[in-house]
Write an enzyme that holds these catalytic residues in place. Structure first.
Site, PDB file in Angstrom:
ATOM      1  N   HIS A 256       0.831  -1.219   0.000  1.00  0.00           N
ATOM      2  CA  HIS A 256       0.000   0.000   0.000  1.00  0.00           C
ATOM      3  C   HIS A 256       0.854   1.253   0.000  1.00  0.00           C
ATOM      4  O   HIS A 256       0.698   2.118  -0.847  1.00  0.00           O
ATOM      5  CB  HIS A 256      -0.938   0.023   1.210  1.00  0.00           C
ATOM      6  CG  HIS A 256      -2.267  -0.579   0.937  1.00  0.00           C
ATOM      7  ND1 HIS A 256      -3.143  -0.064   0.028  1.00  0.00           N
ATOM      8  CD2 HIS A 256      -2.867  -1.680   1.446  1.00  0.00           C
ATOM      9  CE1 HIS A 256      -4.238  -0.798  -0.005  1.00  0.00           C
ATOM     10  NE2 HIS A 256      -4.097  -1.807   0.831  1.00  0.00           N
ATOM     11  N   HIS A 322      -6.528  -4.487  10.541  1.00  0.00           N
ATOM     12  CA  HIS A 322      -6.910  -5.806  10.040  1.00  0.00           C
ATOM     13  C   HIS A 322      -6.260  -6.858  10.916  1.00  0.00           C
ATOM     14  O   HIS A 322      -5.045  -6.814  11.118  1.00  0.00           O
ATOM     15  CB  HIS A 322      -6.389  -6.040   8.625  1.00  0.00           C
ATOM     16  CG  HIS A 322      -6.761  -4.975   7.634  1.00  0.00           C
ATOM     17  ND1 HIS A 322      -5.951  -3.895   7.376  1.00  0.00           N
ATOM     18  CD2 HIS A 322      -7.849  -4.846   6.844  1.00  0.00           C
ATOM     19  CE1 HIS A 322      -6.532  -3.133   6.457  1.00  0.00           C
ATOM     20  NE2 HIS A 322      -7.684  -3.673   6.119  1.00  0.00           N
ATOM     21  N   HIS A 414     -34.859  26.695  35.545  1.00  0.00           N
ATOM     22  CA  HIS A 414     -35.293  25.328  35.249  1.00  0.00           C
ATOM     23  C   HIS A 414     -36.392  24.911  36.227  1.00  0.00           C
ATOM     24  O   HIS A 414     -37.425  24.366  35.826  1.00  0.00           O
ATOM     25  CB  HIS A 414     -34.111  24.354  35.369  1.00  0.00           C
ATOM     26  CG  HIS A 414     -33.144  24.411  34.218  1.00  0.00           C
ATOM     27  ND1 HIS A 414     -32.462  25.546  33.861  1.00  0.00           N
ATOM     28  CD2 HIS A 414     -32.762  23.449  33.333  1.00  0.00           C
ATOM     29  CE1 HIS A 414     -31.686  25.286  32.811  1.00  0.00           C
ATOM     30  NE2 HIS A 414     -31.855  24.024  32.473  1.00  0.00           N
TER      31      HIS A 414
END
Lengths: 426, 426
Positions: A256, A322, A414
């Site tokens: 590669h 891999h 809240h």
């Protein structure tokens, strides 16, 4: 090929590449991104002339160019591509996630809605190399996810065209549009849009160091798949492994590029010696012997472990892209593997099978990142939304607890949004 | 609160924050990361002294400190925290993915193995604020994923301690160790490890701009959850929506910080006018009126759409972090929502319910990133490996096709690894 003892190798492993700093590269990449953001297409034409040596009339591959591509590629290529498409599609169909809902007490409904990302971009390397398999591996999962618009971008060849194999793969895989732009400029165009190129929400696909760096910079403004490093293979082999197969598989990885790493973790000294010789023998016969030779020299290793258990520990530490398991009863070792991108089991599952044809994706986490990331998949092209539907009855059972927690965080606004619903106010 | 027409708003939207450049900030963050990598703990002690004003003896929260925390928090807090934990656990249990396998012809087995990330780190903001809910929302999904080691890091208070509510939440949620370090130095320590702090593979959790920037820099060497921007809410409201509820919910978002965005997409002019007045009225009563007021002034908008369809288009374009659907038959609008982090349906599902108690995660994609990303979930703490097992019989049916494709990419070493198995060689 070098044979090293386990401890020696684990010390080497400490020094992994860092994503962090490369000032010169970053400066170049950022100035390209800025140019694309400020002058759009003009920057793309100009960089394409400078880096690819081509004066383009249009950034978009025309229908005529697609038609021409089909006349160039062989019938055998089309047949094999169709088989690969079928197997990749069949595997990735299994990955598609469904929205789900659950009922809770008092009419409460909770869930997770799964929807496709609307527009994605795929980068495909070009120039001298051509990777039709990369097109399939990126576009097919996007298509299965239901992405509405799949754009692909790749640098043009010296003649201003895109490789015919790549174009045929793009059409077969359902890519909607192909742009002739490469490098950091392509990533910037996909992330921010230009006159010709529509902004996408996620960018996937491999590329050179400019592309990888540009992806890191635009990450956050758009999603990216991963920052791929050099590719690597690890073969776990005992004394029963076929030395010819293992050598061929290591070399298929080494060809590669010079940075690729081919590693075998072996439990037998005799096997290690034979393998080292066999790699040398097969290497000289390769077309890409020069690249593969440099890779084997710099990063190729046969690591000797005392036991199979130790060998598996090394594999998990390595977290290889891999992993080929080539030992007796290989399937029984699967449950011990914790970190690996793809796991190939037995003598007839070489990495090259997975690169093209087996079905699972060949875009895999590299350089040890399999310890925390996954192969590219359908899930990369979808996103989730949480669904919350509470009823008045259930809300009232839990309202006071929300107020307690909000007040512990001093977020009284809240708490107030709960109070107004309890009728405590006005 | 400003009322704007749809087109006007969509123009504003074009100018979204970019993740790209802040040279000064980057320089500081990178030098902190470098220091931590080169001198480890010494850098952590030194930065903690400089930024948090504390001279620590140890970076690790002791058992005694945990015990003390339990004596400080109220019984009501523990009860409410336990209820929140139960609901968050119940929802996230539904997210857990299983490994799967499929059989194919000739004994082929393909699959996807799902395994936990081995070690993760959670960043929890500290200093004046304390967010026990953040601890639950990060640690519970990691625990369900099966993460073996959950580390948490948070800046110490001026007295050198960690907020008691945060410590109790950490213990209850199953955090394994808590470090007293904040800022970019904490992120660097988690990413690369020091004498006291063990390297992790993924870092999650919100933080200030130093923390966010440090996460961007270490991304790739480790995984990160997302780079969170300012928080936002979008309420989709028709003329039937309860104006008091909508105003309270917008303000609950606005009180978070001055950069927070509270947006209502409305279809009725009359409703928009009433809402604007109501927001002003409720605002003055808030403890954090100053922050909320600045947020509403700068980023608060009531957007007027002509129709509900148009309003939904705006919501999808906005891709809000929190979406509240407060229209007639709200559930029927769900299938039209394509981009939103969390979707709250009906009058009794305010955002504050989701922040603490509903069950789904409150870590959500901000600033429009819901177009391409998902809430934090169990899936963030797991990774996948592809499984490939081919047999000789099936390999032989497909071997020639692999060779064709490998040769189209000029990777003859790949082809060779197939040839040796066909007995073509030697």
């Amino acid at each position: 090929m070098k044979i090293v003892q386990m401890d020696e190798f684990l010390n080497e492993l400490q020094v992994r590449n860092s994503q962090q700093l490369d000032i010169e590269l970053d400066r170049t990449v950022l100035s390209i991104i800025d140019d694309v953001r400020s002058i759009g297409d003009a920057a793309l034409y100009s960089y394409t002339k400078r880096f690819d040596g081509v004066d383009l009339d249009s950034l978009i591959v025309s229908d005529d160019e697609f038609d021409e591509a089909y006349t160039i590629v062989s019938e055998a290529f089309c047949t094999s591509l169709a088989k690969a498409k079928e197997r990749i599609t069949s595997y990735h169909n299994e990955q598609k996630e469904q929205s789900w809902f659950v009922q809770r007490e008092n009419g409460v409904l909770l869930g997770q809605q799964v929807t496709p990302i609307e527009r994605v971009g795929i980068y495909v390397p070009g120039g001298k190399a051509a990777y039709p398999s990369t097109v399939l591996m990126n576009a097919i999962p996007a298509k299965i996810a239901g992405v509405g618009h799949i754009a692909m971008t790749t640098p043009p060849q010296a003649d201003g065209k895109v490789n015919a194999h790549v174009l045929v793969a793009a059409r077969e895989a359902g890519v909607d549009i192909v742009y002739k732009v490469g490098g950091a400029q392509a990533i910037a165009a996909l992330a921010y849009g230009t006159e010709s190129i529509r902004k996408v929400f996620k960018i996937t696909g491999p590329g050179n160091s400019y592309v990888a760096r540009a992806k890191k910079w635009v990450f956050g403004d758009v999603a990216i798949d991963m920052i791929a490093g050099p590719s690597e293979i690890c073969v776990l082999a005992d004394e029963t492994a076929n030395v010819v197969y293992v050598a061929a598989d290591l070399l298929s990885q080494a060809e590669h590029d010079e940075q690729a790493a081919a590693i075998c973790v072996a439990t037998s000294d005799e096997f290690a010696q034979k393998l080292s010789v066999e790699v040398g023998k097969q290497l000289v016969a390769l077309d890409r012997a020069e690249i593969a030779g440099k890779s084997i020299e710099a990063f190729g290793r046969i690591i000797l472990a005392q036991t199979l258990e130790q060998a598996i520990d090394i594999v998990n530490e390595l977290a290889p892209e891999h992993l080929q398991i080539m030992v007796q009863n290989p399937m029984e070792k699967l449950p011990y593997i914790r970190n690996a991108g793809a796991i190939f089991i037995g003598d007839y599952s070489p990495e090259a099978l997975g690169d093209y044809m087996a079905g699972p994706n060949h875009t895999l986490p590299t350089s040890g990142t399999a310890a925390f990331s996954s192969p590219l998949g359908v899930y990369d092209f979808m996103k989730k939304s949480s669904i919350i539907h509470y009823t008045k009855e259930e809300f009232e059972t839990i309202a006071d607890d929300i107020i307690v927690l909000a007040e512990s965080e001093r977020l009284t606004g809240h708490a107030q949004s709960i109070h107004v619903r309890k009728g405590n106010v006005e």
